[in-house]
Enzyme design. Structure first.
Site, PDB file in Angstrom:
ATOM      1  N   LYS A 196       0.798  -1.218  -0.098  1.00 51.34           N
ATOM      2  CA  LYS A 196       0.008  -0.023  -0.010  1.00 51.34           C
ATOM      3  C   LYS A 196       0.872   1.170  -0.156  1.00 51.34           C
ATOM      4  O   LYS A 196       1.155   1.564   0.971  1.00 51.34           O
ATOM      5  CB  LYS A 196      -1.093  -0.134   1.235  1.00 51.34           C
ATOM      6  CG  LYS A 196      -2.178   0.773   1.105  1.00 51.34           C
ATOM      7  CD  LYS A 196      -2.306   2.178   0.741  1.00 51.34           C
ATOM      8  CE  LYS A 196      -1.666   2.905   1.997  1.00 51.34           C
ATOM      9  NZ  LYS A 196      -1.699   4.359   1.448  1.00 51.34           N
ATOM     10  N   CYS A 255      14.208  10.303   6.563  1.00 56.65           N
ATOM     11  CA  CYS A 255      14.251  10.293   8.080  1.00 56.65           C
ATOM     12  C   CYS A 255      15.628  10.245   8.687  1.00 56.65           C
ATOM     13  O   CYS A 255      15.728  10.275   9.996  1.00 56.65           O
ATOM     14  CB  CYS A 255      13.407   8.784   8.389  1.00 56.65           C
ATOM     15  SG  CYS A 255      11.703   8.330   7.888  1.00 56.65           S
ATOM     16  N   GLU A 270      11.026  16.523  14.276  1.00 57.29           N
ATOM     17  CA  GLU A 270      11.362  16.278  12.861  1.00 57.29           C
ATOM     18  C   GLU A 270      10.821  17.183  11.864  1.00 57.29           C
ATOM     19  O   GLU A 270       9.613  17.287  11.728  1.00 57.29           O
ATOM     20  CB  GLU A 270      11.240  14.662  12.493  1.00 57.29           C
ATOM     21  CG  GLU A 270      11.686  14.404  11.135  1.00 57.29           C
ATOM     22  CD  GLU A 270      11.191  12.985  10.853  1.00 57.29           C
ATOM     23  OE1 GLU A 270      12.233  12.216  10.148  1.00 57.29           O
ATOM     24  OE2 GLU A 270      10.316  12.495  10.961  1.00 57.29           O
TER      25      GLU A 270
END
Length: 474
Positions: A173, A282, A377
């Site tokens: 997905k 990330c 972040e």
């Protein structure tokens, strides 16, 4: 007219059960892009059924035979690189150089796992005379791979290659913003000889397609890359079902630079954290910690280099509108808290860049470690810097975060660099630019998640150990 992309289920395109499609946009221009099928639980059911039907036969293939198919998939990715680059560029705005690197790595994942698969096996256990005990590494069955929008094809291949190598079938997905390259991969893999049903792609949103996929009773393992909030949501689903889960979540990673380090290399690493994928990674080392005597000189060089970066050539746009707005919100919040950027701190307000979601590469210097922009972040081209007095303070600052994905240390004293690397709370640490690649296991500590991707370790994530013991006594 936009092209409509259907799901890929059972080795062929498949219409969405609800008949709806979702629009996409080109982040470089904000112009409309292709449309992707709006997936639902009914679509997930069909995809999982196709995967469950195809998987037992695939698991019965020898490792050598599965490896041969994976090599052919890698060949197909390389042969189709031009088309893959174009569909990826259309929904991400990435630069040509970055796209070439990512396509190369995508093929590399299939080549690597085709190779190490031949050494993927159990072991014998000595229980004494009259006994024969051994272990088998068996697939889970159907694996759900829920992948993000920042590195769509690359991260799909990172999950799919080891899962398929271990004998599983997969339902992927992808993000609804960047689905087309994963659909293209499924078509290429089918043409390369991957049996129908082993790789299925259901597109759509997380709530409508991702959650039903993770909750499906025939899915026996889930792998997810994305936000901490969604990771927690999926972890609750997996915990309720008692199935294993691999989570690769966010990061606010430290780049520690001592005054005696290779400053050229350290500066290049800091600039790369801003430029590569416009910081939408990330693992970006976006907290630059510099020994106090060298801090201002290092930051000055970083700022000079950052200001030479060209939008569209050296870095791309924010891929989604929500992420674009999030980065600008960080700038507004930093301003309210008294932080002033040395450079950047805004979107482009003129030229062709203003039509897209381009954000100026940004550096905030001497940022108090408790500010939001120093702790959360940002996922954009934003670097914050902090000076430190000694090794102890460097370590304290490096670990002063809820995250623990990666870290980097630059030091003229290699022993000190290794000493610090062993004490930084992160799943992967590079010292003096030490290479990290497909072979090196990747994953987080703390809120950056758990489980490992890349390396041989990923194969073990997608296999379960069975022990068999036979008595040889008469």
């Amino acid at each position: 007219m936009p092209v409509r992309h259907r799901h890929w289920i059972g080795g062929r395109p498949d219409d969405p059960a609800g008949g709806a499609y979702l629009p996409t946009t080109d982040p470089s221009t904000r112009l409309p892009g292709d449309e992707i099928a709006a997936g639902s639980a009914a679509d997930v059911d069909r995809a999982v059924a196709a995967a469950a039907s195809a998987q037992p036969s695939w698991a019965g293939w020898s490792g050598a035979d599965r490896a041969e198919v994976l090599h052919r998939v890698a060949d197909a990715i390389e042969a189709g690189a031009g088309g893959l680059m174009e569909v990826e560029r259309a929904c991400t705005g990435k630069t040509e150089g970055q796209l070439r690197m990512e396509i190369g790595m995508s093929a590399g994942y299939f080549r690597y796992y085709a190779g190490v698969l031949r050494a993927h096996h159990g072991r014998t256990i000595d229980l004494g005379a009259g006994n024969h005990a051994y272990t088998r590494l068996e697939p889970y069955g159907v694996v759900a791979a829920i992948t993000p929008w920042n590195l769509p094809l690359n991260q799909a291949c990172r999950a799919l290659a080891p899962a398929l190598a271990a004998g599983n079938a997969v339902v992927a997905k992808p993000s609804e913003f960047t689905s087309v390259s994963t659909l293209s991969l499924a078509r290429l893999a089918g043409g390369a000889g991957l049996p129908a049903g082993l790789l299925n792609v259901v597109t759509g949103t997380g709530p409508d397609a991702g959650t039903p996929l993770a909750a499906h009773p025939a899915v026996r393992r889930v792998t997810f890359t994305g936000s901490v909030a969604t990771g927690r949501h999926l972890a609750r689903i997996a915990a309720g079902r008692l199935i294993p889960l691999t989570l690769e979540l966010g990061g606010k990673s430290p780049l520690v630079v001592f005054a005696d380090a290779d400053i050229d290399g350290a500066v290049a690493a800091a600039v790369s954290a801003v430029a590569f994928n416009a910081g939408q990674v990330c693992s970006a080392t976006t907290r630059l910690l510099v020994e106090a005597p060298a801090h201002d000189a290092v930051v000055g060089r970083v700022v000079e280099a950052v200001e030479r970066l060209r939008p569209g050539a050296d870095f791309g746009p924010m891929i989604t509108e929500a992420q674009f707005r999030k980065v600008l919100d960080h700038f507004d919040d930093a301003k309210r808290q008294g932080a002033v950027p040395v450079t950047g701190g805004s979107a482009y307000d003129g030229g062709p860049e203003a039509r897209g979601r381009f954000v100026r590469p940004t550096v905030y210097a001497r940022v108090p470690p408790d500010l939001r922009i120093a702790r959360e972040e940002v996922f954009g081209p934003v670097l914050v810097t902090m000076p430190f007095a000694d090794e102890a303070e460097a370590l304290a600052l490096a670990n002063d975060t809820d995250y623990g994905l990666v870290g980097a240390v630059w030091s003229g004293d290699a022993a000190r660099g290794l000493r610090l690397a062993e004490r930084i709370d992160a799943g992967q640490v590079s010292v003096n630019g030490g290479a990290l690649g497909i072979e090196t296991p990747f994953g987080g500590f703390k809120s950056s998640g758990y489980g490992r991707e890349k390396g041989v370790e990923a194969l073990h994530e997608y296999a379960q150990v069975k022990t068999v013991s036979l008595s040889l006594r008469p």
